[in-house]
Write an enzyme that holds these catalytic residues in place. Structure first.
Site, PDB file in Angstrom:
ATOM      1  N   CYS A  65       0.905  -1.476   0.066  1.00  0.00           N
ATOM      2  CA  CYS A  65      -0.265  -0.021  -0.242  1.00  0.00           C
ATOM      3  C   CYS A  65       1.033   1.297   0.185  1.00  0.00           C
ATOM      4  O   CYS A  65       1.360   1.562   0.715  1.00  0.00           O
ATOM      5  CB  CYS A  65      -0.942  -0.281   1.161  1.00  0.00           C
ATOM      6  SG  CYS A  65      -1.970   1.328   0.936  1.00  0.00           S
TER       7      CYS A  65
ATOM      8  N   CYS B 141      -0.452   4.035   2.489  1.00  0.00           N
ATOM      9  CA  CYS B 141      -0.274   3.777   3.870  1.00  0.00           C
ATOM     10  C   CYS B 141       0.811   4.270   4.027  1.00  0.00           C
ATOM     11  O   CYS B 141       0.803   4.872   4.950  1.00  0.00           O
ATOM     12  CB  CYS B 141      -0.585   2.636   4.057  1.00  0.00           C
ATOM     13  SG  CYS B 141      -2.085   1.765   2.952  1.00  0.00           S
ATOM     14  N   ASP B 142       1.716   3.095   3.270  1.00  0.00           N
ATOM     15  CA  ASP B 142       3.433   3.619   3.758  1.00  0.00           C
ATOM     16  C   ASP B 142       3.975   4.659   3.160  1.00  0.00           C
ATOM     17  O   ASP B 142       5.601   4.600   3.334  1.00  0.00           O
ATOM     18  CB  ASP B 142       3.900   2.301   3.612  1.00  0.00           C
ATOM     19  CG  ASP B 142       2.927   0.783   4.336  1.00  0.00           C
ATOM     20  OD1 ASP B 142       2.476   1.621   5.488  1.00  0.00           O
ATOM     21  OD2 ASP B 142       2.646  -0.023   4.506  1.00  0.00           O
TER      22      ASP B 142
END
Ligand code: FAD
Ligand code: NAP
Length: 313
Positions: free
Chosen positions: A134, A137-138
């Protein structure tokens, strides 16, 4: 007893819920184990859903616009994971993780798909410690650092482009020299200065220490040459597996017909081989794996549910 149980709160399930309740069904519950929205909430940008064309808006921003509308007509959301669906006589029993079973006249399954693992050495060990699926997300963890992206499909190339705005350099490692992604996306990536394409190459292993990933070992498929690419982050985008386990009985057999990849076989009305059970979105056969198509499936399934309930009355 519910008129309809909808399993999965992605675009397919949410649209099915909207159409079922707006079409007059009273007891309709959407079982979603997380927040409704589905996998598109992991996307850094969406630009191919008609009517939504706002530059820089993420998949999360996009799905936020659905919430008020789909729950407006009486659809209920239960934050529950469904373990199993089975048919008993003329109705369905929905087994919930840690809860009482729920009965329903009809079921729409829209459980979608989840990212596949690529299968290289160290992938599991370093998952969440430098290996990710992701970028939204990261990605921020790698601000001004170099990262690698694995895969040659739409997800890999779109997310590589997203990461190129955060990271100093993005290496896209792909096992062939042609890409599955849309030509416009390939062009955009090729025109991005800080993205380097490493083709005909596989990731053999991810290496690291107690702090996380330090690099990936690559192998050129044509020359056999092995190299170490020193990066602290590796984003794996190599496709998806369908989430079909709720459709397995106690012996592991599917309650409806599926194909070799486990995708649910439906007709053009999203009917499965089991009467009263419908499937919509990414988990069905020949799914184009697009939000607009998953939403369309959900609408079709809900309209069929309404007809089915009227016929049974
Ligand atoms: P999903 O979105 O997968 O939703 C399924 C839902 O079911 C999930 O919320 C999950 O939590 C829930 N669930 C699963 N099992 C259970 C259970 N047992 N009990 C309860 N709940 C359960 N498409 C586009 O059109 N345009 C794009 O730009 C685009 N970009 C993408 C970018 C990324 C990074 C990804 C991953 C996908 C992208 N897609 C895009 C594809 C699109 O997101 C999918 O086609 C679409 O979300 C499929 O919708 P769905 O409702 O079938 O399933
Ligand atoms: P995908 O299209 O299946 O692509 C997966 C990529 O990973 C392919 O390039 C594949 O290589 C590679 N791959 C697979 N297994 C691998 C392994 N073990 N090791 C190394 N590489 C591996 O998956 P996706 O990109 O996630 O897309 C899924 C679906 O969602 C597609 O239908 C896509 O069009 C759709 N989607 C659409 C959008 C959009 O419309 N904007 C955005 C994202 C996704 P090969 O090419 O050699 O097989």
């Amino acid at each position: 007893m519910l008129d309809c149980a909808i399993i999965g709160g992605g675009p397919a399930g949410m649209t099915a819920g909207l159409y079922a309740t707006r079409g007059g069904l009273k007891n309709v519950v959407l079982f979603e184990k997380g927040m409704p929205g589905g996998q598109i909430t992991q996307s850094s940008e969406i630009e191919n859903y008609p009517g939504f064309f706002e530059h820089g808006k993420t998949g999360m921003d996009f799905m936020d616009t659905w919430q008020e509308q789909v729950f407006h007509f009486g659809l209920e959301h239960r934050l529950d994971e469904v373990k199993q669906v089975r048919k008993e006589g003329d109705h369905f029993v929905i087994e919930i993780a840690g809860g009482e079973p729920v009965e329903a006249k009809t079921v729409v399954v829209g459980t979608g798909s989840t990212p596949k693992r690529a299968g290289f050495k160290g992938e599991e060990e370093f998952f969440g410690k430098g290996v990710s699926t992701c970028a939204t997300c990261d990605g921020f963890f790698y601000k001004n650092k170099e990262v690698a992206v694995l895969g040659g499909g739409d997800t890999a190339l779109e997310e590589a482009h997203y990461l190129s705005n955060i990271c100093s350099k993005v290496y896209v490692v792909h096992r062939r020299d042609t890409f599955r992604a849309a030509p416009s996306t390939v062009d955009r990536v090729m025109r991005t200065e800080n993205i380097e394409l490493i083709t005909d190459t596989t990731v053999e292993e991810v290496v690291g220490d107690a702090m996380g990933v330090t690099g990936i070992k690559l192998k050129n498929k044509k020359s056999g040459e092995e190299t170490l690419l020193e990066v602290p982050g590796v984003f794996v985008f190599v496709g998806h597996d369908v989430n079909n386990h709720v459709l397995k009985d106690g012996e592991g057999n599917f309650i409806c017909d599926v194909n070799e990849q486990g995708q649910v076989i439906v007709d053009l009305s999203m009917r499965t081989s089991l009467e009263g059970l419908f499937a919509a979105g990414d988990l069905r056969i020949e799914a184009p794996k697009q939000v607009v198509c998953a939403a369309g499936d959900g609408a079709v399934a809900a309209l069929q549910v309404i007809s089915y309930i009227q016929e049974q009355a």
